[in-house]
Design an enzyme around this catalytic site. Structure first.
Site, PDB file in Angstrom:
ATOM      1  N   HIS A 163       0.932  -1.350  -0.252  1.00  0.00           N
ATOM      2  CA  HIS A 163       0.261  -0.201  -0.143  1.00  0.00           C
ATOM      3  C   HIS A 163       1.063   0.817  -0.260  1.00  0.00           C
ATOM      4  CE1 HIS A 163      -3.427  -2.634   1.625  1.00  0.00           C
ATOM      5  NE2 HIS A 163      -3.055  -2.371   0.530  1.00  0.00           N
ATOM      6  N   HIS A 180      -3.036   3.801  -3.024  1.00  0.00           N
ATOM      7  CA  HIS A 180      -3.531   2.546  -3.061  1.00  0.00           C
ATOM      8  C   HIS A 180      -3.771   1.622  -1.464  1.00  0.00           C
ATOM      9  CE1 HIS A 180      -1.729  -2.454  -3.816  1.00  0.00           C
ATOM     10  NE2 HIS A 180      -3.075  -2.436  -3.730  1.00  0.00           N
ATOM     11  N   HIS A 326      -4.185  -5.848 -11.982  1.00  0.00           N
ATOM     12  CA  HIS A 326      -4.044  -4.779 -11.304  1.00  0.00           C
ATOM     13  C   HIS A 326      -3.272  -3.702 -10.868  1.00  0.00           C
ATOM     14  CE1 HIS A 326      -2.295  -7.127  -8.622  1.00  0.00           C
ATOM     15  NE2 HIS A 326      -2.672  -6.676  -6.939  1.00  0.00           N
ATOM     16  N   GLY A 327      -1.839  -4.160 -11.743  1.00  0.00           N
ATOM     17  CA  GLY A 327      -0.756  -3.578 -11.360  1.00  0.00           C
ATOM     18  C   GLY A 327       0.498  -4.108 -11.702  1.00  0.00           C
ATOM     19  N   GLY A 329       1.952  -6.396 -10.703  1.00  0.00           N
ATOM     20  CA  GLY A 329       2.871  -8.132 -10.156  1.00  0.00           C
ATOM     21  C   GLY A 329       3.579  -8.469  -9.708  1.00  0.00           C
TER      22      GLY A 329
END
Length: 397
Positions: A163, A180, A326-327, A329
């Site tokens: 995060h 995030h 989502h990103g 990874g």
């Protein structure tokens, strides 16, 4: 790239990743998911990697059933970003004060607010439904109700791990704010509770992986899970909204003379369940490490703490159940990253970014993640790039 389809027991596995590059454990999990009797589709994102029960970076569509482990334990985790009227020229040469102000406003790690944040004091915060939201906390699982005080004080906090809160610049040198986070500890408590409850049910005995236990439609257990799940997803959304409000307050104070304005906030979950309809069938779609990328949907796909991120717009590809990654990874575990890299490596790989560079965040070093440009390139039929961002400040938990 378009997807590669490989055979699965009940459904084919559609992969926007190179199957040869996916580790054995993650491939085994994908094949396990494809054996579930209720499954109607499985899409695999380019950031796929091993997770609990189901891989991170997978989109699982089921009829009349939902698998809590296919949502993830950080229910509702996601991203928020907003473009500001500031430019690179407005930023001071030394960004350490600004980073410190952000950390003072938004508790990180296991930190929480001394008293719950009053959303009424946040500029532009949508307070409609706020009281009703907290009243509904009384209806969640009994095992976590006693945590209400902690849940209220954690609202508007970052957490740890991957995060972050960031100051970014786009390719036109406009300043963006990005963060995030998810449902904090309360979401994890609810997820763990329901995964345990699902594992006890008779229809889940004999599954290839007990972590793939599901709830079935029209049962008390499914009703209880849906209630808690959707509450936790809302908690995560409010959590990010409050953090963004606190973040914007810092920016207004620090750049008072500039009279900062903000575009509408872009926000998206990437660990969640949605009720969606495909091929005339109502399905429960779980996105674990994936965002919705329906036609025109704005999304955020972050890289690591030293490589930058992308603002994207969905292309509505139904083959992926209107989803995207989502990103970047992870390409190695946290423990592997700690064994392989040092703080000197971290300093080198985050050169030019005002951020922590100590042993506590070595597991978040950029080299522990897949190259974000490659991940974006592998899903050109899922999203189009709206903006490329590069962080100049990164606050980690």
């Amino acid at each position: 790239m378009s997807y590669v389809e490989i055979p699965g027991a009940k459904v084919p596995i559609r992969m926007w990743a190179d199957p040869a590059a996916v580790d054995e454990g993650a491939m085994r999990q994908l094949h396990n998911v494809a054996t579930l009797p209720w499954i109607k589709g499985l899409a695999v994102m380019p950031d796929v990697h091993y997770g609990k029960g189901a891989t991170v970076g997978s989109v699982i569509a089921m009829h009349g059933a939902v698998c809590p482990a296919a949502v993830g334990v950080d229910i509702g985790c996601g991203m928020s970003a907003v473009k500001t009227s500031l430019t690179a020229n407005d930023l001071p040469g030394d960004l350490s004060r600004l980073r410190s102000k952000i950390e003072q406003a938004i508790p990180v790690g296991r930190g929480l607010h001394d008293t719950p944040v009053d959303p009424g004091r946040l500029h532009g915060f949508p307070t409609a439904g706020w009281d009703d939201f907290w009243e509904r906390f009384g209806g969640v699982a009994d095992s976590v109700k006693f945590r209400e005080e902690r849940a209220t004080k954690q609202m508007g906090t970052l957490g740890g791990g991957n995060h972050f809160v960031e100051f970014c610049l786009d390719e036109s040198d406009s300043v963006w704010l990005m963060l995030h986070s998810g449902s904090r500890n309360i979401g994890k408590e609810l997820a763990d509770h329901h995964i345990g409850e699902a594992q006890k049910l008779p229809h889940n005995q004999g599954l290839v992986d007990r972590d793939l236990a599901v709830f079935i439609a029209d049962t008390p257990q499914m009703a209880a899970y849906r209630n808690d799940l959707f509450w936790a997803q809302e908690y995560a959304k409010y959590n990010r909204a409050i953090m963004m409000g606190l973040f914007q307050d810092v920016v207004r104070k620090e750049f008072k003379k500039a009279g900062v304005t903000f575009d509408p906030v872009i926000s998206c979950h990437h660990n969640y369940v949605a009720e969606e309809r495909y091929d005339g069938m109502d399905l429960l779609v779980t996105r674990k490490g994936a965002i919705r990328a329906g036609s025109g949907d704005f999304g955020i796909i972050p890289g690591s703490m030293g490589t930058g991120s992308y603002i994207v717009k969905g292309l509505g590809n139904v083959a992926s159940f209107n989803s995207a990654s989502h990103g970047a990874g992870r390409r190695m575990s946290r423990n592997a990253a700690k064994r392989r890299f040092s703080t000197r490596d971290l300093e080198e790989q985050t050169r030019g970014v005002e951020c922590r560079k100590d042993e506590g965040v070595v597991d978040e070093i950029p080299a522990a993640y897949k190259p974000i440009e490659q991940v974006i390139d592998q899903q050109r039929d899922l999203v189009q790039v709206v903006a490329k961002l590069k962080q100049v400040i990164c606050v980690k938990g």
